[in-house]
Write an enzyme that holds these catalytic residues in place. Structure first.
Site, PDB file in Angstrom:
ATOM      1  N   ARG A   1      -8.652  -1.323   8.047  1.00 56.62           N
ATOM      2  CA  ARG A   1      -9.652  -0.420   7.472  1.00 56.62           C
ATOM      3  C   ARG A   1     -10.100   0.613   8.503  1.00 56.62           C
ATOM      4  O   ARG A   1     -11.274   0.911   8.637  1.00 56.62           O
ATOM      5  CB  ARG A   1     -10.852  -1.203   6.927  1.00 56.62           C
ATOM      6  N   CYS A   2      -9.125   1.128   9.261  1.00 55.29           N
ATOM      7  CA  CYS A   2      -9.444   2.247  10.128  1.00 55.29           C
ATOM      8  C   CYS A   2      -8.174   3.025  10.357  1.00 55.29           C
ATOM      9  O   CYS A   2      -7.080   2.503  10.282  1.00 55.29           O
ATOM     10  CB  CYS A   2     -10.057   1.807  11.443  1.00 55.29           C
TER      11      CYS A   2
ATOM     12  N   GLU B   1     -13.183   4.253   5.427  1.00 58.17           N
ATOM     13  CA  GLU B   1     -13.178   3.467   6.646  1.00 58.17           C
ATOM     14  C   GLU B   1     -14.330   3.748   7.591  1.00 58.17           C
ATOM     15  O   GLU B   1     -14.546   3.028   8.561  1.00 58.17           O
ATOM     16  CB  GLU B   1     -11.841   3.694   7.359  1.00 58.17           C
TER      17      GLU B   1
ATOM     18  N   GLN C   1       0.825  -1.207   0.000  1.00 60.14           N
ATOM     19  CA  GLN C   1       0.000   0.000   0.000  1.00 60.14           C
ATOM     20  C   GLN C   1       0.863   1.263   0.000  1.00 60.14           C
ATOM     21  O   GLN C   1       0.339   2.360  -0.083  1.00 60.14           O
ATOM     22  CB  GLN C   1      -0.903   0.010   1.251  1.00 60.14           C
TER      23      GLN C   1
END
Lengths: 785, 291
Positions: free
Chosen positions: A368-369, A738, A221
């Site tokens: 995802r946060c 998110e 990423q």
């Protein structure tokens, strides 16, 4: 939009189809495992069956006799090159391969390189390892007890305690609790879960011994940061390192860390001179890659009798496995957990977190946060419901009474964040209206009289995303700005490159839409590229919902720089002074004579064929955007559940999600993000968890045990929006990747606990399995009053 | 997730398959749908020397009534159970169970024979076959034999099937008037193994009393469990709330569950009772001509 309203095709607010889907839906994506290089070899990994053991011998002879096997790499080989350990992003260290001790089940023990994937697998199975089992600690509380076996004997501190971190006003908070009229407290455990992205991790490393170029195609990423880390760790010259992040099948934070497999493939390529591919399988991904959550939280809320909250106190133990391999900004070992005061104006707050080593895989990544925000939101939203229960007031009413009001923004929280903008009551009221909250409460009262179990749960979350301002945010010293490089070519077509990297979020579309809006060029004419460090400008990558707040902002700023120059060219073409030109309705127009105009395409052609003397030819700009603040998306979710009293099964009947992510770039993509995020929030609320037994054996290490929801279980999501732009972002956007993952779990948990109110229940740890519900129902007849 | 090397054979007749099974003498595995076998091989938990793929053997896939029995061929796909008008009408327990087996991708390949003879207590069809009083027809080196399914399951993954034998057919006593059957299951997620499942088969006499009953359980013991005491308690009785409730309680007693990720043993035992009652209610409604 009306037919007359000026607009550009594919500009802001349009649900245009995603540019990337043409290849994805045809199966023509280009993922790491799709890439095949001439002479490529394959690497597979022998893993430990023990959670904690001394390695007394590794015998590689049988593996080397497997036809096709070319080499076996062990920890001793790596130690000779000083590569047996590598740094983690949190300045801890992690084994690439062990020289003497394994510290979790499924840890890498040896790597086998072969001329086919099959031979590599057979070779990995043929490596013989002798182990002497050591005492195992999987519970972080036990790990901190005196006399617990010390896992990291390599450290000076002979203890499993990693760090202590605290923030807030300790004395003031204690004082507020002493004088509080009401105090509620609760232990909450958020279990270890896994991102389980559709594509597992992998790479192809290629050291070209002739040119000295090292290329690695990698599921990452953050390609630029990886390149710099590779340069610093290996000493290879940075210009000779090329990191390519091709199409990525989901990251969710799990593709931020550097895994041993990447390093092993790199070493294998250097050793053999061939490209070496390593792609982990699903079990390896679940068992050995970074986990998320695993927070043991104790929270207390102080309030007045009328429900006004006054103070918040949180003490947490973080289980980090055998090394702290989280991916947090350097200053914040517990991430942004201190967003935990949420949507409420707590005057005082104090948060402390301790981290412990256990015999489990490393991690603590932001699934995802935006760095532990999920843990924070779950805690505060559960606590608000517990307070409502204790005070016997409706949880919606309690929230509406307490929300930070819209006119209080920018709002400085007790734990030091400055919220940019919000209208929390607006979102909750909209959700209540859509779902008919009053009607549901009436239905619930009637059902309770009949002995039926129905629950309604609310979550009014505040997110903190877009890391981040360079004065506060860095990873390993690299400041967390991001970048855009925009070049308009003579026929008015654009290639734009970014320092971020989409893993499915749709950057190729949304960045093009931002540029379309700013430049008046249709989105179809704008090509977006990311992920190749040879071509893309430097950036810190995509995670923590940071792409739109940082690189999206950089797109706007770069486009505006281009407009400044283009204005001069337009003036030249229109034979007026630049001061007489304005950018209006997607064209340069002579003030007062709007029909006298030049489009950006006219200007672009002139920039290469007829540029004014004294200005540079060409039309391009680069922007490195350092955001002045984080952005604070928010929303209110309401969930309705029905419970089967005999079996304990929970059915989500309705789920309404009202999100506010500021200015919306592409409503369809935002809805897609919300749908996916809600499903990823539903999963840990009801299904997903990774457990370990006392010997450190993993339960949940395959998709047979780790239950990712399917379309059958996934509820129908009802979505709606409010729009409260960010005042400091160039287009007012906040980031949305998110919000739903963060906001959904407490809404579902609150709904189940609400359904079980007749049994006097205040809390159930997620995931809420049917047997947990059944035990509560089975334990006793409904309590009255 | 890569199995070690193995040999692969695709015989075109039962005799050829049995000859291969004999040749490998326990070292070969039969490949039908492969949805249990292939994962075990990829995890290297099963390492057969050879796979004998029976999918090309003709006439092993059928659902038909013949004489006193319903016959189902071994390579009949799970999905075929769902599509069969005959089964929906007269043996609804089988479409009930098929509907609960994983997802359409699995049902399109997974076979009745594989589900019945794999010996996994989480498989759904064994309990159905126990409740229906089915027989299994096998062919081995010594010829064909017919085994009552009630004698088939010995322990987890251990059955009365000899490693040199091939299951070719499942036979179920032909459905009669006033007979009804049903299957109920709960799972944490579709495709997961059952938390518990219950199969019920009721035949009523002309007066409406229970003439014969079959009750069996999924996922609550080392094998599928025939709850004989539960079904025995119904025979000759009126199928009223009291008797059905008693039978459901007895079914829970017959369960022998372990605590695991799907729940503690006492929960699974309770679910065996709850699901037995639900299956009995549904079977009774069907026996009385309802749905």
């Amino acid at each position: 939009m009306s037919a007359e309203a000026p607009h550009v095709k594919g500009g802001l607010g349009q649900s245009i189809l995603r540019k990337e889907d043409a290849r994805f839906i045809r199966g023509k994506g280009n993922y790491v495992d799709d890439i095949k290089l001439p002479g490529m070899l394959y690497l597979d990994i022998t893993r430990s069956p023990y959670a904690h053991a001394k390695i007394t011998a590794i015998r590689t002879e049988k593996a080397l006799k497997v036809p096709g096997v070319l080499a076996v790499i062990t920890g001793k080989d790596l130690a000779a090159a000083n590569l047996a350990w590598m740094p983690t992003l949190m300045s801890d260290k992690q084994m690439v391969l062990p020289t003497d001790t394994v510290m979790y089940q499924a840890q890498e023990v040896a790597a086998v390189v072969a001329d086919s994937r099959y031979a590599a697998a057979d070779g990995a199975a043929a490596v013989e390892v002798d182990y002497e089992p050591l005492p195992v600690v999987t519970n972080p509380f036990k790990a901190l007890e005196p006399g617990a076996p010390v896992i990291r004997t390599d450290r000076k501190e002979q203890s499993n305690h990693i760090w202590h971190w605290e923030t807030g006003d300790k004395a003031g908070t204690e004082e507020a609790f002493r004088s509080a009229e009401v105090v509620v407290g609760q232990d909450l455990y958020i279990p270890r879960i896994h991102v389980s992205s559709m594509e597992t991790c992998g790479c192809i490393a290629h050291m070209d011994s002739v040119s000295g170029r090292f290329t690695i195609y990698m599921t990452t990423q953050a390609p630029h940061a990886i390149r710099t880390v590779y340069a610093l760790v290996t000493g290879l010259p940075e210009q000779n390192i090329r990191v390519v992040s091709p199409d990525i099948g989901g990251g969710f934070g799990g593709k931020v860390p550097v895994y041993p497999g990447y390093v092993l493939a790199s070493v294998a390529s250097i050793k053999t001179g061939h490209p070496v591919k390593w792609v982990e399988d699903r079990s390896e991904n679940l068992q050995a890659d970074s986990f998320a959550r695993d927070y043991h939280i104790h929270a207390e809320v102080a309030a007045r009798k009328d429900g006004t909250v006054t103070a918040l106190k949180v003490k947490t133990l973080a289980d980090h496995g055998y090394t702290d391999a989280a991916a947090n900004p350097s200053k914040f070992p517990a991430g942004l957990f201190h967003i935990i005061t949420g949507s409420y104006p707590f005057a005082k707050a104090f948060v402390e977190v301790d981290a412990a080593y256990t015999n489990k895989p490393p991690g603590g990544i932001a699934y995802r946060c935006s760095f532990r925000v999920t843990e924070a939101v779950y805690t505060i939203e559960r606590m608000m419901d517990i307070l409502a229960h204790r005070l016997k007031v409706d949880p919606a009413e309690l929230r509406l009474k307490n929300f930070i009001p819209p006119d209080a923004f920018p709002y400085k929280s007790a734990l030091g964040w400055t919220y940019d903008s919000g209208n929390y009551a607006g979102a909750l009221k909209k959700a209540m209206e859509i779902i008919d909250y009053a009607g549901l409460r009436r239905e619930q009262a009637e059902k309770r009289r009949r002995g039926e179990l129905m629950g309604i749960g609310i979550s009014s979350f505040t997110e903190i995303v877009g890391a981040g301002p360079s004065h506060t945010f860095d990873i390993l010293g690299l400041k967390m700005f991001d970048s855009a490089e925009v070049r308009i070519h003579p026929t008015g077509k654009v290639i734009a490159r970014f320092g971020t990297k989409s893993q499915g979020q749709g950057h190729e579309t949304t960045y093009a839409q931002i540029l379309a809006e700013e430049l008046g060029i249709p989105a179809d004419d704008i090509r977006v590229e990311e992920g190749d460090t040879d071509t893309a400008p430097y950036g810190l990558g995509t995670y923590a919902s940071r792409s739109t707040p940082t690189a999206g902002a950089a797109a706007s700023m770069a486009a505006r720089k281009i407009r400044e120059k283009a204005k001069k060219i337009a003036a030249h073409l229109l034979e007026v002074s630049p001061d007489d030109i304005e950018w209006k309705d997607y064209a340069f127009r002579v003030k007062g004579v709007p029909t006298k105009s030049k489009t950006m395409q006219d200007v672009a052609f002139a920039a290469y064929t007829n540029h004014p003397q004294g200005t540079e030819a060409g039309l391009e700009a680069v922007d490195y955007y350092d955001p002045p603040n984080m952005t604070y998306p928010f929303g209110s979710y309401i969930c309705v559940v029905d419970i089967d009293k005999e079996t304990g099964q929970v059915k989500v009947r309705r789920f309404v999600a009202v999100d506010d992510c500021g200015t919306i770039i592409n409503p369809m993509i935002v809805d897609g993000q919300i749908h996916g995020g809600l499903t990823m929030g539903f999963a840990p609320a009801l299904l997903e968890e990774i457990q370990y037994d006392e010997n450190g054996n993993i339960h949940g290490g395959s998709f047979m045990e780790y239950l990712v929801p399917t379309a059958v279980e996934t509820p129908h999501w009802e979505t709606a929006k409010t729009v409260t732009p960010s005042p400091h972002h160039p287009i007012g956007a906040k980031g949305v990747g998110e919000s739903a993952t963060v906001g959904a779990p407490p809404a579902i948990a609150n709904a189940v606990v609400d359904a079980l109110q007749p049994y006097g229940v205040e809390h159930i740890d997620i995931p809420i399995h049917p047997w947990k519900v059944w035990q509560i129902i089975h334990a006793g007849a409904p309590k009255t009053g | 997730m890569i199995p070690p090397a193995f040999e692969y054979y695709a015989p075109h007749s039962v005799d050829e398959a049995v000859a291969l099974l004999r040749r490998f003498n326990g070292e070969a595995k039969v490949l039908a749908g492969g949805h249990s076998l292939i994962p075990l091989m990829k995890l290297r938990l099963a390492e057969p020397a050879a796979l004998i793929d029976i999918n090309r053997i003709p006439n092993l896939s059928f659902i038909q009534e013949e004489g006193t029995h319903l016959r189902i061929g071994a390579t009949t796909r799970t999905n075929d159970l769902l599509d069969s008008e005959l089964l929906r009408r007269s043996y609804p327990i089988l479409p009930d169970a098929a509907q609960e087996i994983a997802d359409p991708l699995v049902r399109n390949l997974g076979t009745v024979g594989g589900n019945v003879c794999h010996g996994d207590p989480g498989n759904d069809l064994p309990a159905c076959m126990l409740a229906l009083g089915a027989e299994l027809v096998t062919v081995g080196p010594k010829g064909s034999r017919t085994l009552p399914v009630s004698d088939f399951y010995k322990d987890t993954f251990v059955t009365a099937l000899d490693p040199t034998e091939l299951l070719v057919e499942v036979r179920v006593p032909k459905a009669r008037a006033r007979q009804g059957s049903a299957y109920q299951k709960i799972e944490k997620r579709v495709g997961d193994f059952a938390i518990a499942g219950a199969a019920a088969n009721l035949l009523l006499d002309a007066s409406g009393r229970v003439e014969t009953a079959g009750i069996a359980l999924t996922g609550v013991g080392p094998t599928a469990i025939l709850a004989s005491a539960a079904s025995g308690a119904l025979v000759g009785q009126s199928p009223d709330d009291q008797h059905l409730g008693h039978a459901a309680t007895l079914a829970g007693t017959a369960a022998d569950p372990n605590s695991d990720l799907r729940g503690p043993a006492e929960y699974k035992r309770a679910m065996a009772s709850v699901l037995t009652r639900r299956a009995l209610d549904r079977a009774l409604a069907r026996a009385r001509g309802g749905g």
